[in-house]
Scaffold this motif. Structure first.
Motif, short mmCIF file in Angstrom:
data_model
loop_
_atom_site.label_atom_id
_atom_site.label_comp_id
_atom_site.label_asym_id
_atom_site.label_seq_id
_atom_site.Cartn_x
_atom_site.Cartn_y
_atom_site.Cartn_z
N HIS A 104 0.61 -1.22 -0.04
CA HIS A 104 -0.01 -0.04 -0.08
C HIS A 104 0.87 1.19 -0.07
O HIS A 104 1.68 1.62 0.87
CB HIS A 104 -1.04 -0.04 1.14
N HIS A 150 -0.46 -5.85 2.81
CA HIS A 150 -1.54 -6.46 3.18
C HIS A 150 -2.12 -7.38 2.06
O HIS A 150 -1.81 -7.05 0.96
CB HIS A 150 -2.60 -5.50 3.77
N HIS A 420 -4.31 3.54 -5.60
CA HIS A 420 -3.17 2.92 -5.80
C HIS A 420 -2.22 3.53 -6.63
O HIS A 420 -2.81 4.40 -7.22
CB HIS A 420 -3.36 1.37 -6.44
N HIS A 487 -10.25 2.67 -4.14
CA HIS A 487 -11.57 2.18 -3.23
C HIS A 487 -11.45 2.66 -1.91
O HIS A 487 -10.64 3.27 -1.56
CB HIS A 487 -11.25 0.35 -3.17
CU1 C2O Z 1 -4.27 -0.84 1.33
CU2 C2O Z 1 -6.00 -1.31 -2.31
O1 C2O Z 1 -5.19 -1.19 -0.41
#
Ligand code: C2O
Ligand code: CU
Ligand code: CU
Length: 513
Positions: A104, A150, A420, A487
């Protein structure tokens, strides 16, 4: 179950050793495994899934520009350890234990970004439609920052993460080193998350809403979940013995749904020095810090005047009035250790220069609504611009373009929105009349735009988009083309269905178009 607070020592997360390292490449292997961990003194061990069997996973610690490869291996058992709703995303036709790792905040090519449908099962036996490589590549050609990794598998991210698949990923740089911030044993990552623990130690996660919807599947995905215990680095309400000096803490909110508002119950000086995308322009003295899911907050706390004292990091959003709610505290500091040597670390006022994107010419402004609707069973279904994950891609920035994304939140709560690949800047937030919107669909502003908070005036990759406000961010889409995702980082929302692909396309040649 009521657990005694501040009886377990804060675990210090270990740093991952590379499997191989040469001048031009650092190579790691990380194995996702089931393992058992004591999350509190008075609980039996809890079955968890962790990177290298650790919870949180080992910290990956690299330098700016250090080309890094990671082979993420799945050695998890075939069945999930939490209730799985197979009614969404055709999960009834898929293997249960699917994983794909996303770093991330990382600037990496699409095939190493952890696309939700690039999942794989144990030993890569089965793979999702977008799977293309076993070893992921991270160029780390980006500013020093606190990132994290993650799981991101389609439709089950909330379960894989809740089971323990989280870890820190730190990029370091020379600029930061020169600032002489507290370092070494005085720089401590803190991974904060909430979990509900059964008296036998096992993880609890709901198999459906408290009031089931007749005809809805069981298990059924819930629209939000708040755990009852607050864990830091894998222990419930831990404490740490510290020296009377300055410490740097890199905080991550790795919770599925929970937002925290942190404060310390003593008048101890607290300075925020960084956020998602690295250092802030200036260090900000502060009393309270809000942390949405996935946000990172880099702070320095000076304990030098507090010898012999103890203090607590509180969560002001915990419900004090409810005797059952224990989430008003996070952890405890005890200034009990003798000062080992003179503290020569600093908290510089000026930290770094951050260019503003506002001067760029804006190619596209996108109005993107965060909306609530219902699925065929009458369950809440939260969406981005009324589209499902599988609907055709609508957001297609051209490589190198700067765009403004206006996040129009017409739901009744805040959504932490994450993009992202890019770090963005926050322009402003402007309140509008939600009642009027609900009547006739019009956006009538009720006030002038509000500037972002001091600690949002730097690079961000996740941001609170509050209800009844338009939150505007500006981003430059580079340096790679291809498919990424954006998202809501409330994982229950992301899984169903508040996540959309976006694709960065080659720049159109003005001569030929
Ligand atoms: Cu922490 Cu798409 O993510
Ligand atoms: Cu991300
Ligand atoms: Cu959301």
């Amino acid at each position: 179950m009521k657990l005694t607070k501040f009886v377990d020592k804060l675990p210090i997360i270990s740093t991952l050793e590379p499997t191989k390292k040469s001048n031009h490449l650092t190579y790691y292997e990380v194995v996702m495994k089931e393992s058992w961990h004591k999350l509190h003194r008075d609980l039996p061990p809890t079955r968890l899934w962790g990177y290298n069997g650790q919870f949180p996973g080992p910290t990956i610690d690299v330098s700016e520009g250090e080309l890094t490869h990671v082979k993420w291996l799945n050695e998890l058992p075939p069945k999930l350890i939490l209730p799985l709703d197979t009614s969404i995303h055709h999960l009834d036709q898929m293997p249960q234990t699917r994983t794909v790792t996303h770093v991330h905040g990382s600037v990496t090519k699409p095939d190493s970004d952890g696309y939700p449908e690039a999942w794989f099962t144990r030993g890569f036996q089965e793979t999702g439609p977008d799977f293309s490589r076993e070893v992921y590549e991270y160029p780390n050609n980006q500013r020093a920052a606190t990132l994290w990794y993650h799981d991101h598998a389609m439709g089950i991210t909330r379960l894989n993460v809740y089971a323990g698949l989280v870890g820190m990923y730190i990029i370091r740089g020379e600029e930061e080193k020169a600032l002489q911030l507290p370092s070494g044993e005085y720089e401590i990552p803190l991974v904060i998350c909430d979990r509900t623990l059964n008296p036998d130690g096992s993880l609890y996660y709901p198999s459906g809403p408290d009031e089931p919807i007749p005809g809805a599947p069981t298990p059924s995905i819930v629209p939000a979940y708040l755990g009852e215990a607050i864990l830091v680095n894998g222990k419930a309400w831990p404490y740490i013995d510290v020296e009377p000096r300055k410490y740097r803490f890199r905080l991550l909110n790795a919770s599925n749904t929970r937002t925290y508002r942190l404060s310390v119950n003593e008048d101890v000086p607290l300075y925020q020095i960084g956020s998602d995308g690295g250092l802030l322009r200036k260090s900000i003295p502060t009393r309270q810090i809000v942390m949405e899911p996935a946000e990172r907050i880099d702070i320095v706390i000076d304990f030098s005047e507090f010898e012999g004292k103890s203090m607590i990091i509180n969560n002001d959003l915990g419900v004090d009035a409810d005797p059952e709610d224990q989430t008003n505290n996070i952890m405890q500091f005890k200034v009990t250790k003798p000062l080992k040597k003179k503290d020569t670390s600093r908290i510089p006022k000026h930290l770094t220069h951050i260019p503003s994107l506002k001067q760029n010419s804006i190619k596209t402004i996108r109005n993107l609504k965060l909306v609530g609707s219902e699925d065929a069973f009458g369950r809440p279904l939260l969406l981005l611009n009324n589209q499902l994950w599988h609907d055709p891609i609508t957001e297609k920035p051209q490589l190198g373009d700067t765009e403004i994304w206006s996040l129009i939140n017409v739901t009744n709560f805040t959504h932490p929105i994450h993009l992202h690949l890019v770090q963005f800047q926050v322009l402003d937030r402007q309140p509008f009349d939600l009642e009027k919107y609900n009547e006739d669909g019009s956006i009538i502003y009720t006030d002038a735009p509000i500037s972002p908070a001091e600690n949002e005036k730097s690079w961000k990759d996740t941001l609170a988009a509050p209800s009844a406000q338009v939150t505007r961010v500006i981003a430059k889409f580079e340096p790679f083309t291809g498919d990424y995702v954006w998202h809501c980082h409330i994982l229950e929302h992301e899984d169903y269905d508040m996540m959309r692909p976006f694709t960065i396309v080659e720049k159109e040649d003005p001569e030929t178009s």
